[in-house]
Design a protein around this motif. Structure first.
Motif, PDB file in Angstrom:
ATOM      1  N   UNK A 289      13.091 -17.165  70.196  1.00 26.70           N
ATOM      2  CA  UNK A 289      14.358 -17.656  69.634  1.00 26.70           C
ATOM      3  C   UNK A 289      14.203 -18.125  68.193  1.00 26.70           C
ATOM      4  N   UNK A 290      12.972 -18.190  67.696  1.00 24.80           N
ATOM      5  CA  UNK A 290      12.730 -18.651  66.339  1.00 24.80           C
ATOM      6  C   UNK A 290      12.466 -17.473  65.404  1.00 24.80           C
ATOM      7  N   UNK A 291      12.951 -17.600  64.195  1.00 23.67           N
ATOM      8  CA  UNK A 291      12.666 -16.626  63.144  1.00 23.67           C
ATOM      9  C   UNK A 291      12.617 -17.404  61.832  1.00 23.67           C
TER      10      UNK A 291
ATOM     11  N   UNK B 289      17.634 -25.887  55.378  1.00 25.13           N
ATOM     12  CA  UNK B 289      18.629 -25.992  54.317  1.00 25.13           C
ATOM     13  C   UNK B 289      19.755 -26.934  54.730  1.00 25.13           C
ATOM     14  N   UNK B 290      20.210 -26.803  55.958  1.00 27.88           N
ATOM     15  CA  UNK B 290      21.262 -27.687  56.453  1.00 27.88           C
ATOM     16  C   UNK B 290      20.831 -29.144  56.458  1.00 27.88           C
ATOM     17  N   UNK B 291      19.593 -29.393  56.832  1.00 29.64           N
ATOM     18  CA  UNK B 291      19.084 -30.768  56.825  1.00 29.64           C
ATOM     19  C   UNK B 291      19.007 -31.321  55.410  1.00 29.64           C
ATOM     20  N   UNK B 292      18.540 -30.492  54.465  1.00 26.94           N
ATOM     21  CA  UNK B 292      18.474 -30.923  53.062  1.00 26.94           C
ATOM     22  C   UNK B 292      19.867 -31.209  52.513  1.00 26.94           C
ATOM     23  N   UNK B 293      20.811 -30.342  52.830  1.00 24.34           N
ATOM     24  CA  UNK B 293      22.183 -30.547  52.356  1.00 24.34           C
ATOM     25  C   UNK B 293      22.775 -31.826  52.934  1.00 24.34           C
ATOM     26  N   UNK B 294      22.497 -32.073  54.202  1.00 26.15           N
ATOM     27  CA  UNK B 294      22.989 -33.294  54.846  1.00 26.15           C
ATOM     28  C   UNK B 294      22.379 -34.535  54.186  1.00 26.15           C
TER      29      UNK B 294
ATOM     30  N   UNK C 132      14.868 -20.800  60.878  1.00 26.66           N
ATOM     31  CA  UNK C 132      14.209 -22.040  60.485  1.00 26.66           C
ATOM     32  C   UNK C 132      14.617 -22.437  59.068  1.00 26.66           C
ATOM     33  N   UNK C 133      14.667 -21.463  58.160  1.00 26.69           N
ATOM     34  CA  UNK C 133      15.079 -21.741  56.781  1.00 26.69           C
ATOM     35  C   UNK C 133      16.515 -22.258  56.740  1.00 26.69           C
ATOM     36  N   UNK C 134      17.395 -21.656  57.507  1.00 20.93           N
ATOM     37  CA  UNK C 134      18.800 -22.084  57.541  1.00 20.93           C
ATOM     38  C   UNK C 134      18.913 -23.504  58.074  1.00 20.93           C
ATOM     39  N   UNK C 135      18.153 -23.818  59.110  1.00 20.65           N
ATOM     40  CA  UNK C 135      18.183 -25.164  59.671  1.00 20.65           C
ATOM     41  C   UNK C 135      17.668 -26.181  58.649  1.00 20.65           C
TER      42      UNK C 135
END
Length: 45
Positions: free
Chosen positions: A21-23, A32-37, A27-30
């Motif tokens: 389930x990981x790619x 990025x979302x954490x950094x944006x948050x 992982x990069x998208x997740x």
């Protein structure tokens, strides 16, 4: 686990299924979302 081959095989199958389930893209998208948050929270202060 050395003596319980069926348990070892089940753990191997489960680990493999979980890894599928990981790619890098997911992982990069997740991340990025954490950094944006985090940036948004800092800007809101």
């Amino acid at each position: 686990m050395i003596t319980n081959h069926s348990l070892l095989e089940q753990l191997r199958r489960n680990a493999y299924a979980t890894a599928q389930i990981y790619s890098w893209a997911k992982i990069a998208q997740k991340n990025l979302g954490l950094y944006e948050q985090a940036c948004q929270q800092k800007c809101d202060r």
